[in-house]
Design a protein around this motif. Structure first.
Motif, mmCIF file in Angstrom:
data_model
loop_
_atom_site.group_PDB
_atom_site.id
_atom_site.type_symbol
_atom_site.label_atom_id
_atom_site.label_comp_id
_atom_site.label_asym_id
_atom_site.label_seq_id
_atom_site.Cartn_x
_atom_site.Cartn_y
_atom_site.Cartn_z
ATOM 1 N N TYR A 361 -18.404 -48.649 52.513
ATOM 2 C CA TYR A 361 -18.421 -47.402 51.749
ATOM 3 C C TYR A 361 -19.823 -46.801 51.727
ATOM 4 C CZ TYR A 361 -17.614 -44.013 48.051
ATOM 5 O OH TYR A 361 -17.525 -42.846 47.336
ATOM 6 N N MET A 365 -20.460 -43.179 53.336
ATOM 7 C CA MET A 365 -20.737 -42.025 52.474
ATOM 8 C C MET A 365 -22.198 -41.598 52.519
ATOM 9 S SD MET A 365 -17.778 -41.358 51.545
ATOM 10 C CE MET A 365 -17.902 -40.066 50.327
ATOM 11 N N PHE A 366 -23.088 -42.584 52.540
ATOM 12 C CA PHE A 366 -24.506 -42.240 52.434
ATOM 13 C C PHE A 366 -25.206 -42.292 53.790
ATOM 14 C CE2 PHE A 366 -23.510 -44.752 48.433
ATOM 15 C CZ PHE A 366 -22.903 -43.672 47.844
ATOM 16 N N HIS A 369 -21.710 -39.592 56.502
ATOM 17 C CA HIS A 369 -21.538 -38.253 55.924
ATOM 18 C C HIS A 369 -22.865 -37.529 55.836
ATOM 19 C CE1 HIS A 369 -17.483 -37.666 53.668
ATOM 20 N NE2 HIS A 369 -17.342 -37.757 54.965
ATOM 21 N N LYS A 370 -23.842 -38.216 55.276
ATOM 22 C CA LYS A 370 -25.136 -37.567 55.069
ATOM 23 C C LYS A 370 -25.770 -37.174 56.403
ATOM 24 C CE LYS A 370 -27.707 -38.819 51.634
ATOM 25 N NZ LYS A 370 -28.645 -39.482 50.704
ATOM 26 N N LEU A 373 -23.800 -34.077 57.865
ATOM 27 C CA LEU A 373 -23.884 -32.813 57.137
ATOM 28 C C LEU A 373 -25.310 -32.346 56.897
ATOM 29 C CD1 LEU A 373 -21.112 -33.362 54.443
ATOM 30 C CD2 LEU A 373 -20.948 -32.145 56.595
ATOM 31 N N TRP A 374 -26.228 -33.287 56.661
ATOM 32 C CA TRP A 374 -27.538 -32.866 56.162
ATOM 33 C C TRP A 374 -28.700 -33.258 57.045
ATOM 34 C CZ3 TRP A 374 -25.504 -29.478 53.789
ATOM 35 C CH2 TRP A 374 -24.384 -29.689 52.996
ATOM 36 N N ARG A 437 -34.036 -37.143 53.302
ATOM 37 C CA ARG A 437 -32.671 -37.479 53.733
ATOM 38 C C ARG A 437 -32.718 -38.626 54.741
ATOM 39 N NH1 ARG A 437 -30.730 -31.172 54.681
ATOM 40 N NH2 ARG A 437 -31.516 -30.443 52.677
ATOM 41 N N ASP A 440 -33.572 -41.878 53.016
ATOM 42 C CA ASP A 440 -32.449 -42.380 52.206
ATOM 43 C C ASP A 440 -31.333 -43.007 53.051
ATOM 44 O OD1 ASP A 440 -33.597 -41.634 49.846
ATOM 45 O OD2 ASP A 440 -32.481 -39.761 49.632
ATOM 46 N N MET A 458 -29.455 -49.794 51.287
ATOM 47 C CA MET A 458 -29.999 -48.537 50.823
ATOM 48 C C MET A 458 -31.464 -48.698 50.449
ATOM 49 S SD MET A 458 -27.197 -47.140 51.269
ATOM 50 C CE MET A 458 -27.679 -45.483 50.817
ATOM 51 N N HIS B 67 -23.609 -32.398 49.108
ATOM 52 C CA HIS B 67 -22.794 -33.605 49.106
ATOM 53 C C HIS B 67 -23.610 -34.865 49.317
ATOM 54 C CE1 HIS B 67 -19.276 -35.916 51.050
ATOM 55 N NE2 HIS B 67 -19.019 -35.779 49.781
ATOM 56 N N THR B 68 -23.467 -35.807 48.416
ATOM 57 C CA THR B 68 -24.100 -37.137 48.455
ATOM 58 C C THR B 68 -25.613 -37.101 48.242
ATOM 59 O OG1 THR B 68 -24.609 -37.363 50.822
ATOM 60 C CG2 THR B 68 -22.379 -37.932 50.161
ATOM 61 N N LEU B 69 -26.162 -35.971 47.847
ATOM 62 C CA LEU B 69 -27.610 -35.935 47.637
ATOM 63 C C LEU B 69 -27.984 -36.034 46.156
ATOM 64 C CD1 LEU B 69 -28.729 -33.233 50.241
ATOM 65 C CD2 LEU B 69 -28.488 -35.681 50.533
ATOM 66 N N PHE B 81 -17.338 -29.569 50.127
ATOM 67 C CA PHE B 81 -17.212 -30.804 50.905
ATOM 68 C C PHE B 81 -16.537 -31.865 50.038
ATOM 69 C CE2 PHE B 81 -20.859 -28.910 53.167
ATOM 70 C CZ PHE B 81 -20.360 -28.963 54.455
ATOM 71 N N TRP B 97 -24.968 -40.375 44.204
ATOM 72 C CA TRP B 97 -24.690 -39.984 45.571
ATOM 73 C C TRP B 97 -23.207 -39.767 45.857
ATOM 74 C CZ3 TRP B 97 -28.492 -43.595 48.731
ATOM 75 C CH2 TRP B 97 -29.794 -43.290 48.353
#
Lengths: 459, 207
Positions: A361, A365-366, A369-370, A373-374, A437, A440, A458, B67-69, B81, B97
């Protein structure tokens, strides 16, 4: 069945080559991503409407329209560009998210039956690329949005044998991706009916953990009145936990239906891939997008004259199959970081199939996804801010190249990404905002044997 | 029915803020980290430290891009999202997050999946906040803006960026009024809010 269904030339999926066939399925899905992503990022989804309107107003005035008529018509035509550009982006992104879903579904089936879905280093190394085992072969480019590129997309997703004229080929036996999956489904029906064949307890990317969303803000566009239009339907299929024959077939069915269109669920409109008949299958999405691109080109030429290049207003001029070494040093630094982030996505994805539930997970998710998207999305966008002179002597807009980045085994991929970021930000400080980002991100090893570790991923 | 319109200019998207006063500054250390205007639990817990009671605060005490930040529970903005279950929990995420989208939540933001698809994210966040406060036997005052902070107001306080590549949520190509679009979104969302919350409960149970 056509010849050469597998890379090794086998013509039929059997228990002896089933594991290889499933791995090949995973690689087919991975191979589609760079081409779709390249085209997606060639689209400026939100061009500046004001200067376009001003340009069109002048053209209408030159044609003798009154000022009021010229402005009214210019707004009308600039809006056509605003809506179409955003729609084209949403259309392709809606396919990208489903291709990533397909990679996960094929991986789930392989994980349940044989384990060890391999995702690292499976992106095509040479471009133009060819789909593994596809017969006949056809070249796939990383290229900007165009009629030809959409023709390639249609070939990838085609539910029917190619017209021979399309490829200029002789009467070769034809194989669609759907045929390929049909071979796997037949093999499952014949040889993998027993629940004992399936190891549903192995880590998979499963539903109800927030891993997959059919729609997001990038898969919608705004219509003329700025109302959101959603490209994907909520019931178009999602992740499937594979633990027996039925769940394996369900996972494969989603892949084929989303790509080439439902054949049984929707008797009214087989081009839709969802039960509510709201979402077109990939082939039909690309078919309609290609048609609409042709129409908008024709319409603008009719109105403004043959010299009008409407595409210049929303399509970046990417070189086909650009490579990082084509770029000057500054762009190379950002491109290399982008390639490393892209490669890390697959390292993290593979790790999800080796990790305990909570670790998986966190990675998904971190990390995944991150990153998508980012980090990756930001970098791909930043790349389009650069222009360069290519070896062919022409000027182009730079693009992410999605080349395979090979991490050294001397340190973790994350620490190497941080080093690459430091180099890239020193060359171009416009990416400074993604530093945190990157810091992280979870620290996932290339081997990703994470099952028993209690070390926090993490930072 | 409450309107999205600004109290001065009557424009939900391009309005001037009524308050804070020009000498009000962001507080250095927020007393509570929350996702948006009207979602604070106590007096003095808004971005400026000046609100009188629960639910009346002017703005988010924390800000993240998407999202998630987010760093803490309860900070997820939601919408845009995230899966259906996640998008049913704006401002109510369980863990750091896990938030579905950026904060603050502008009035124009809509959900993209699940029961709150194409409906106001702020109104759902406010409803969930009021339910939490009600459980805790707390009174809740009116939010300064009844449907959440308009994007233009947020931008007037400094840089404000929302998620995604599909463009500004508050916009016009020349054939609509952004304020009217937002008003329509708010009215439709309010009308459906009870059903949305009920359907969201199902989505959450599926999670």
């Amino acid at each position: 069945m056509a010849k050469g269904i597998l890379k090794n030339g086998a013509t039929r999926v059997t228990p002896e080559n089933m594991e290889e066939a499933l791995q090949q399925a995973i690689e087919i899905e991975i191979a589609t991503l760079p081409t779709y992503l390249s085209t997606y990022y060639s689209i400026n989804r939100t061009p500046k409407q004001k200067p376009i309107t001003a340009e069109f107003t002048k053209l209408f005035l030159d044609k003798g329209d009154s000022e009021q008529d010229a402005v009214t018509k210019a707004v009308e035509y600039s809006t056509k560009i605003m809506v179409f550009a955003n729609k084209a982006g949403a259309n392709i992104m809606s396919v990208v998210v489903e291709e990533m879903l397909h990679m996960s579904l094929a991986s789930n089936v392989k994980q349940a039956l044989f384990g060890n879905p391999e995702l690292i280093g499976k992106s095509p190394a040479i471009w133009p690329a060819y789909l593994a085992g596809h017969d006949p072969q056809f070249p796939i480019n990383r290229a900007k949005l165009s009629h030809d590129q959409l023709e390639t997309f249609k070939l990838i997703e085609s539910p029917k044998p190619f017209d021979k004229k399309v490829l200029g080929a002789t009467a070769l036996p034809y194989l669609t991706i759907g045929d390929f999956y049909k071979g796997i489904e037949d093999c499952i029906n014949e040889f993998y009916c027993d629940k004992e064949c399936y190891h549903g307890d192995r880590p998979q990317l499963i539903p109800d953990r927030g891993y997959y969303a059919q729609n997001n803000i990038d898969t919608l566009y705004y219509d003329k009145k700025h109302k959101p239009v959603f490209e994907n339907a909520a019931d178009a299929g999602g992740l499937v936990h594979v633990f027996d024959k039925d769940s394996a077939l369900k996972a494969l069915e989603i892949i084929v239906e989303q790509g080439e269109g439902a054949t049984e669920l929707c008797t009214k409109n087989s081009e839709y891939d969802d039960k509510s008949d709201h979402e077109l299958a990939h082939y039909d999405k690309f078919f309609l997008l290609q048609k609409e691109l042709g129409e908008i080109n024709r319409e603008f030429k009719d109105v403004f004259g043959d010299k009008m290049d409407v595409e210049k207003h929303f399509i970046y001029n990417f070189a086909d199959n650009a490579v990082t070494t084509d770029y000057p040093a500054t762009i190379q630094a950002v491109s290399t970081l982008t390639n490393a982030m892209y490669a890390y996505l697959f390292i993290m994805s593979q790790a999800c199939y080796r990790a305990d539930s909570h670790t998986q997970y966190e990675i998904f998710m971190f990390g995944i996804h991150k990153s998508m998207l980012w980090i990756l999305s930001s970098l791909c966008g930043e790349m389009t801010g650069f222009n360069y002179i290519a070896p062919d002597g022409h000027s182009y807009t730079a693009t992410a190249t999605y080349e395979e980045y090979k991490f050294s085994s001397a340190s973790s991929p994350k620490s190497q990404i941080i080093e690459l970021f430091n180099k890239a930000v020193a060359a171009y400080d416009g990416i400074a905002y993604i530093k945190q980002r990157i810091l992280d991100l979870p620290d996932v090893t290339q081997e990703s044997f994470l099952g028993e570790t209690k070390t926090s991923l993490m930072a | 029915m409450s309107n999205v319109r600004d109290k001065n200019a009557g424009n939900g998207c391009g309005s001037q803020p009524v308050t804070p006063q020009s000498d009000q500054k962001d507080i250095k250390t927020p007393l509570e980290l929350h996702a948006c205007m009207g979602l604070n639990a106590c007096k003095g817990h808004d971005r400026f430290g000046t609100n009188n009671c629960a639910g009346t605060g002017y703005c988010a005490t924390q800000q993240h891009v998407c999202h998630t930040l987010n760093n803490c529970a309860g900070q997820g903005g939601c919408g845009l999202f995230g899966d259906a279950a996640e998008q049913c929990k704006p401002g109510a995420n369980d863990c750091a997050w896990q938030g579905s989208c950026a904060t603050p939540i502008q009035a124009e933001r809509f959900g993209t999946l699940g029961a709150n698809k194409d409906k106001s994210v702020w109104l759902l966040a406010r409803e969930l906040f009021e339910q939490r406060m009600n459980k805790s036997r707390r009174n809740v005052g009116d939010s300064p803006y009844p449907a959440g902070p308009p994007q233009a107001w947020l931008m007037s306080l400094g840089s404000y960026d929302s998620c995604g590549s599909s463009g500004d949520k508050s916009c016009s190509f020349g054939f609509n009024s952004p304020a009217e679009n937002t008003q329509e979104l708010v009215e439709r969302s309010k009308r459906d809010l009870a059903d949305t919350v009920k359907a969201c409960d199902c989505d959450k149970n599926d999670d």
